[in-house]
Design an enzyme around this catalytic site. Structure first.
Site, PDB file in Angstrom:
ATOM      1  N   PRO A  61       0.835  -1.208   0.000  1.00  0.00           N
ATOM      2  CA  PRO A  61       0.000   0.000   0.000  1.00  0.00           C
ATOM      3  C   PRO A  61       0.869   1.259   0.000  1.00  0.00           C
ATOM      4  O   PRO A  61       1.819   1.361   0.762  1.00  0.00           O
ATOM      5  CB  PRO A  61      -0.785  -0.092   1.311  1.00  0.00           C
ATOM      6  CG  PRO A  61      -0.471  -1.421   1.902  1.00  0.00           C
ATOM      7  CD  PRO A  61       0.739  -1.957   1.235  1.00  0.00           C
ATOM      8  N   GLU A  62       0.545   2.182  -0.878  1.00  0.00           N
ATOM      9  CA  GLU A  62       1.261   3.451  -0.963  1.00  0.00           C
ATOM     10  C   GLU A  62       0.459   4.514  -0.217  1.00  0.00           C
ATOM     11  O   GLU A  62      -0.661   4.253   0.241  1.00  0.00           O
ATOM     12  CB  GLU A  62       1.401   3.846  -2.436  1.00  0.00           C
ATOM     13  CG  GLU A  62       2.262   2.883  -3.240  1.00  0.00           C
ATOM     14  CD  GLU A  62       3.684   3.398  -3.398  1.00  0.00           C
ATOM     15  OE1 GLU A  62       3.990   4.486  -2.869  1.00  0.00           O
ATOM     16  OE2 GLU A  62       4.485   2.713  -4.040  1.00  0.00           O
TER      17      GLU A  62
END
Ligand SMILES: [Zn+2]
Length: 281
Positions: free
Chosen positions: A2-3
């Protein structure tokens, strides 16, 4: 992995669903891996507390918690503890109803007064859970500046005198919090800057273009993520996020969307790096 936009979207989704709820009971798996502070201490610290708000700091999700003991309304609304969740590579934070079957690799269940549960699921166990008592410890803070709100001068100051490639500086979490590989490549493309340029050689107008590009791309991704957040935080959480149509990231050999030149791939700061040799200088 996840960014920043995904973490922001998850934090907002969780906040919407659990704000004001109270943690009545806590269950943790017996694996030592995802617990940054000891399990028993976390369980004791969390139980009875009200969730005042959930937000993102860098790539961490932070739940601000009220006091567990106070009967005074105002006192209970002041954050006095935090639960900090880092999703790692594969971590998921789910808000579910109690009857939803447990996913394998569930490491934490926070039973809430509303009957809902906040669950942390992580197959690869690179995620981290931490509890902080703000009476005794400092509140959690990411070391770098926040890319969505940093001002022009502060942003330019990050790169001053730095001889490393501009992309390496963008990825340096002690300078900027939460910028990952995709958004570094995409913002450098949009700003027209080659990823290997030395940070101290990038001109001030280019740096300002980069700041705006980064903010635009992240904001856009958060907006898109918002439409799929219910898939992510409810029940199965498997579907993940709407994919942005990338300009350069993982498009090696494909034509640039602006000029048709094939996108090139190089390694910068140990990471696969994609750019257009014509549009980026
Ligand atoms: Zn191009």
């Amino acid at each position: 992995m996840p960014e920043l936009p995904e973490v922001e979207t998850i934090a907002r989704g969780v906040d919407k669903r659990v704000r004001g709820d109270r943690i009545v009971q806590v269950w943790f798996s017996r694996l030592p891996q995802p617990f940054k502070s000891p399990r028993a201490r976390q369980a004791k610290g969390l139980t009875g507390r009200t969730i005042l708000a959930v937000h993102r700091t860098g790539k961490h999700i932070v739940a601000e918690l009220g006091s567990s003991a106070s009967e005074h309304e105002r006192e209970a609304r002041r954050p006095c503890a935090q639960w900090i969740v880092h999703l790692g590579m594969t971590g998921r934070l789910l808000v579910t109803s109690a009857e939803i079957p447990l996913a394998t690799h569930t490491h934490a269940r926070l039973f809430l007064a509303s009957g809902r549960e906040l669950r942390f699921v992580d197959p690869r166990r690179f995620g981290r859970l931490e509890f902080r008592d703000l009476g005794r410890e400092a509140p959690f803070g990411a070391p770098g500046d926040e890319p969505l709100s940093i001002g022009e001068d502060e942003f330019a100051a990050l790169f001053r005198g730095r001889r490393l490639p501009i992309k390496a500086a963008l990825l340096n979490q002690s300078l900027l919090a939460g910028v990952g590989n995709i958004y570094a490549d995409e913002s450098l493309f949009q700003a027209g800057i080659r990823p290997r340029r030395r940070a101290n050689r990038v001109t001030r107008p280019e740096i300002e273009r980069l700041r705006k590009s980064l903010r635009e791309i992240l904001t856009h991704a958060i907006r898109l993520g918002g439409s799929s957040v219910s898939d992510y935080v409810d029940a199965d959480g498997e579907r993940g996020f709407f994919q942005l149509e990338h300009c350069v990231y993982q498009r090696t050999g494909e034509p640039c969307r602006r000029c048709q030149t094939p996108i090139r791939r190089i390694i910068v700061a140990g990471r696969g790096t994609h750019y257009c040799p014509n549009c980026q200088r």
